[in-house]
Design a protein around this motif. Structure first.
Motif, PDB file in Angstrom:
ATOM      1  N   ALA A 277       0.849  -1.201   0.000  1.00 39.49           N
ATOM      2  CA  ALA A 277       0.000   0.000   0.000  1.00 39.49           C
ATOM      3  C   ALA A 277       0.879   1.244   0.000  1.00 39.49           C
ATOM      4  O   ALA A 277       2.030   1.209   0.445  1.00 39.49           O
ATOM      5  N   ASP A 278       0.315   2.331  -0.507  1.00 44.44           N
ATOM      6  CA  ASP A 278       1.055   3.595  -0.510  1.00 44.44           C
ATOM      7  C   ASP A 278       1.401   4.023   0.904  1.00 44.44           C
ATOM      8  O   ASP A 278       2.456   4.603   1.167  1.00 44.44           O
ATOM      9  N   ALA A 279       0.491   3.708   1.819  1.00 40.62           N
ATOM     10  CA  ALA A 279       0.666   4.181   3.186  1.00 40.62           C
ATOM     11  C   ALA A 279       1.644   3.332   3.991  1.00 40.62           C
ATOM     12  O   ALA A 279       1.887   3.616   5.159  1.00 40.62           O
ATOM     13  N   GLY A 280       2.165   2.286   3.368  1.00 41.68           N
ATOM     14  CA  GLY A 280       3.106   1.437   4.103  1.00 41.68           C
ATOM     15  C   GLY A 280       2.859  -0.023   3.774  1.00 41.68           C
ATOM     16  O   GLY A 280       1.715  -0.461   3.728  1.00 41.68           O
ATOM     17  N   SER A 281       3.941  -0.764   3.493  1.00 42.40           N
ATOM     18  CA  SER A 281       3.823  -2.152   3.052  1.00 42.40           C
ATOM     19  C   SER A 281       4.572  -3.054   4.011  1.00 42.40           C
ATOM     20  O   SER A 281       5.500  -2.617   4.702  1.00 42.40           O
ATOM     21  N   ALA A 282       4.176  -4.355   4.015  1.00 40.59           N
ATOM     22  CA  ALA A 282       4.847  -5.290   4.924  1.00 40.59           C
ATOM     23  C   ALA A 282       4.680  -6.705   4.414  1.00 40.59           C
ATOM     24  O   ALA A 282       3.723  -7.017   3.708  1.00 40.59           O
ATOM     25  N   CYS A 283       5.639  -7.547   4.771  1.00 42.03           N
ATOM     26  CA  CYS A 283       5.477  -8.977   4.516  1.00 42.03           C
ATOM     27  C   CYS A 283       4.692  -9.547   5.688  1.00 42.03           C
ATOM     28  O   CYS A 283       5.027  -9.307   6.855  1.00 42.03           O
ATOM     29  N   LEU A 284       3.606 -10.283   5.402  1.00 42.22           N
ATOM     30  CA  LEU A 284       2.714 -10.766   6.454  1.00 42.22           C
ATOM     31  C   LEU A 284       3.048 -12.182   6.903  1.00 42.22           C
ATOM     32  O   LEU A 284       2.413 -12.706   7.804  1.00 42.22           O
ATOM     33  N   THR A 285       3.996 -12.825   6.230  1.00 45.61           N
ATOM     34  CA  THR A 285       4.323 -14.207   6.577  1.00 45.61           C
ATOM     35  C   THR A 285       5.773 -14.297   7.013  1.00 45.61           C
ATOM     36  O   THR A 285       6.582 -13.403   6.740  1.00 45.61           O
ATOM     37  N   ARG A 286       6.119 -15.407   7.691  1.00 45.07           N
ATOM     38  CA  ARG A 286       7.519 -15.674   8.002  1.00 45.07           C
ATOM     39  C   ARG A 286       7.894 -16.980   7.328  1.00 45.07           C
ATOM     40  O   ARG A 286       7.152 -17.970   7.410  1.00 45.07           O
TER      41      ARG A 286
END
Lengths: 435, 347
Positions: B211-220
């Motif tokens: 997302a423009d507002a901030g991205s992340a990896c949701l898995t490990r």
């Protein structure tokens, strides 16, 4: 008669680096070992013609004509029952010897005896016009229905009584009608002249320096001819759109460049004549294709090589192999040189440097002759072609085999030079690497 | 825990039981939205894609061994490159540049449910050291999407359903093990509904929030590299550079009897895109922020185009592995219902 199957085994480095276009492959073509006809070989579908030079020089020395008669009789004895055969005498003209009416006879104890009687009456006297001999052979062969058509041609001199153009015209008129093994007896004939005949008519050429050697040679040629089972086999090469066949060469047992012999079946398919095949016979072909470049990871079929016979029922494919190309950025893969491609590239060069070297020597260009024959010595050494190395050593003094440093011999026997020339195309075969 | 039988899943329109793979409701005749998997048709594509794109090229047949009779190019098997566009979500799975076949698989579904629309995305990456990895990934994705879609339509707990889907897929792979060994694959799924996202993974396939507002990896990842990083032994860059980085520590397959998938819930803080992918993509673009730069804003409105662009990035960078990407815009674009969803993009 059912046709024998052929296997086509393709050996090459299928990996190309990004942007590369040239694919080079060795195709080993082997006919299966089982005899298909009841006669286990030549039968009523085979026809043999023996063409004997009866020019005046065959009487000098007299043993040439007497040995030629004996050798012809011996070859007639090898012709199997039921095979069509005939004998022609060649001078400035060509004349049927047996059957005298210019047709072909079916071999039997009786016809063989009649033929030998007719041959024993051959006398030397007249000129040499090889083109006329070939034309008569073609006419006589056309009187029989056999599809395996083969001739043995013996001469002892140059083609003095017709122009080179007349000979070339006769050769091209005979192409595809029969195959022809050529022999020169003595040393007064021209290797390049007979090679033109043998190359176009898919046969061999060799020297028989001593007339006494003719009988054994004729017998072995006729035995080989009797082993053939399938006629007019073509090597068919399919290539993709935008691809170009750079060359097609037979490279074993001898080097024969077939590139210009292509007959187009369609824009993407060309047929190259290979002549007749016997059971279990194996030959190697070197095929060079230039394809449109592909991207890394792409795979392309660069060529499909098949063996085809054309029968009244149409073309029949007897076996095929695929030449693949895969583009990769892995240099370990793309830079690997296929050992057999390298070997046969060297063997083809060996044949041409010998012929160029001998030609230069004939014209007194000693520098070129020394350079070419030196290169030949090095190539023969590298590829383990001992027979050719031995023949070369009769023409040059070898100072260093590995680097190809040689000196031209001052005195060379004609027969040694001609033997080197005729046998320059013989190759040493290498097997496919395993693993 | 075993998966619920799916033959009596309710039709979203009339409530009569339907099978999860049905295209139409037998009772009311309404078109359903069955899951779509990247199985491809058996064999090769019927037409050379290169010659088809060139108006001057003669069109020719494809040989039995898969070469174009005109240009000689090896044509893709239909699984080599698969694009699936369901509207609310879309995915692309590609052979890449180096592998002989596509051993990745994906499954997509979108359906109306009692709680509104749900999008289901599953990717599996066949373990290339196992036998028949392509078979493993396809079987696992197919089984998991069946369980997930049924659970979503019933209004089940989606976290539990995610674990159930992994178990069902694992059982399926146990069934396909043979004398040649145990086919195996990784797994990653995302269930995207109005209220949030349920994420599940096993092995090294990943789910990202972009997302423009901030991205992340949701898995490990279940990989040696991830474990080294988690235990503080190595920094992430060093860990990924080690030759063991890609050794996975969990997978689906008969030789790994009790997989422990990681399940999490994620509530998007605003508009963005859920990205589910195999390592064929994230090996080249591991950072969520970089994925956002590549995928946005196209992915918000045209997930198929954005997924194709991401696959191209990986291919242009070398395409060392198979590449599979599914994009699910959040919230779902437009107000499409299951009934007017487009089907597979014609190829």
């Amino acid at each position: 008669m059912s046709q024998p199957a052929f296997t086509v085994d393709v050996d090459h480095n299928q990996y190309l680096h990004d942007g590369a276009r040239d694919v080079s492959a060795i195709a080993t073509v082997t006919s299966d070992g089982t005899a298909t006809s009841a006669a286990a070989g030549a039968g009523p579908d085979s026809a043999e013609i023996i063409i004997i030079d009866c020019s005046g020089s065959m009487d000098v020395p007299h043993t040439k004509i007497t040995q030629a008669r004996t050798a012809t009789a011996a070859a007639v004895d090898v012709v199997r029952d039921g095979v069509w055969f005939a004998v022609i005498a060649g001078t400035s003209f060509a004349k049927p010897v047996y059957p005298a009416n210019g047709t072909m006879a079916l071999a039997s104890p009786q016809t063989r005896a009649e033929a030998k009687r007719a041959v024993s009456g051959l006398r030397a006297g007249g000129g040499t016009a090889i083109g006329k001999w070939l034309q008569l052979a073609r006419q006589i062969l056309a009187t029989c229905p056999a599809s395996l058509r083969h001739a043995i041609l013996l001469t002892d001199g140059r083609n003095q009584h017709e122009t080179p153009e007349e000979l070339a015209g006769a050769i091209s008129a005979c192409e595809g009608h029969f195959s022809c093994d050529c022999r020169g007896v003595g040393t007064d004939w021209e290797v390049s002249e007979l090679r033109k005949v043998s190359a176009a008519l898919l046969g061999t050429v060799d020297i028989v320096p001593d007339p006494a050697g003719l009988t054994a040679d004729f017998e072995s040629m006729m035995q080989n001819a009797m082993s053939k089972q399938v006629a007019d086999v073509a090597l068919r090469v399919w290539t993709p759109q935008q691809a170009e066949v750079r060359f097609v060469k037979q490279v074993a047992p001898t080097v024969e460049d077939l590139t210009s012999r292509r007959s187009m079946t369609s824009a993407q398919v060309g047929d190259y004549p290979t002549g007749a095949w016997g059971p279990g016979e194996s030959r190697d072909y070197h095929v060079g294709i230039r394809v449109a470049p592909g991207g890394v990871g792409q795979e392309m079929l660069a060529a499909r090589i098949s063996l085809v016979v054309t029968t009244p029922a149409g073309a029949q494919v007897l076996g095929q192999g695929l030449v693949r190309a895969i583009w990769t950025d892995d240099e370990q893969l793309s830079t690997k040189i296929n050992a057999r491609v390298a070997h046969y590239t060297g063997q083809a060069e060996l044949a041409s440097v010998i012929q160029e070297g001998l030609e230069a020597r004939k014209h007194g260009d000693e520098d070129t002759a020394t350079a070419r024959l030196g290169r030949a010595v090095a190539l023969a050494k590298q590829s383990g072609n001992e027979d050719t190395a031995r023949l070369l050593a009769k023409v040059v003094d070898v100072i260093d085999e590995a680097t190809g440093t040689v000196r031209l011999k001052k005195k060379v026997a004609d027969e040694d030079e001609m033997a080197l020339d005729t046998r320059s195309t013989k190759t040493v075969r290498v097997r496919k690497e395993h693993g | 825990m075993s998966a619920r039988a799916t033959e009596n899943m309710p039709c979203p329109t009339c409530g009569q039981p339907v099978d999860v793979w049905d295209g139409f409701c037998e009772a009311c005749g309404k078109e359903l939205a069955p899951p779509v998997v990247s199985d491809g048709q058996p064999g090769h594509v019927p037409q050379c894609p290169v010659c088809a794109a060139d108006p001057d090229a003669p069109q020719a047949a494809i040989t039995a061994d898969g070469y174009c009779e005109s240009c000689g190019r090896k044509v893709p098997t239909s699984r080599d490159h698969v694009e699936i566009d369901l509207g609310p979500l879309a995915g692309v799975s590609d052979r890449g540049q180096r592998h002989a076949r596509n051993e990745d698989a994906m499954a997509l579904a979108a359906s109306g449910t009692p709680d509104g629309q749900v999008a289901v995305a599953v990717v599996c990456d066949g373990v290339s050291t196992s036998p028949r990895p392509d078979e493993a990934s396809l079987a696992a994705a197919q089984e998991a999407v069946r369980v997930l879609l049924a659970a979503a339509r019933f209004g089940d707990d989606l976290a539990q359903a995610s674990v159930a889907a992994v178990r069902a897929a694992a059982d399926k792979l146990t069934g396909v093990a043979g004398p040649d060994g145990a086919p195996a694959c990784t797994y990653a799924s995302a269930l995207v509904e109005r209220g949030g996202v349920t994420v599940c993974s096993l092995g090294d396939s990943r789910v990202y929030w972009v997302a423009d507002a901030g991205s992340a990896c949701l898995t490990r990842d279940d990989s040696l590299a991830a474990e080294l990083v988690a235990s503080g032994v190595l920094a992430e860059k060093d860990a990924m550079a080690s030759p063991q980085a890609h050794v996975i520590t969990q997978w689906l397959g008969a030789d790994f009897p009790d997989p422990q998938p990681r399940v999490s819930r994620f509530t998007p803080p605003g508009p963005g895109v859920i990205l589910v992918c195999t390592d064929g993509l994230w090996n080249y673009v591991p950072e969520a922020a970089d994925l956002a730069l590549l995928a946005l804003p196209t992915a918000l409105t045209s997930p198929l185009d954005a997924a194709a662009a991401l696959v191209k990035v990986a291919n242009d960078a070398g395409g060392r592995d198979n590449i599979t990407v599914i994009l699910v815009p959040f919230p779902a674009p437009g107000a499409m219902t299951a009934e007017d969803l487009p089907r597979r993009r014609p190829s």
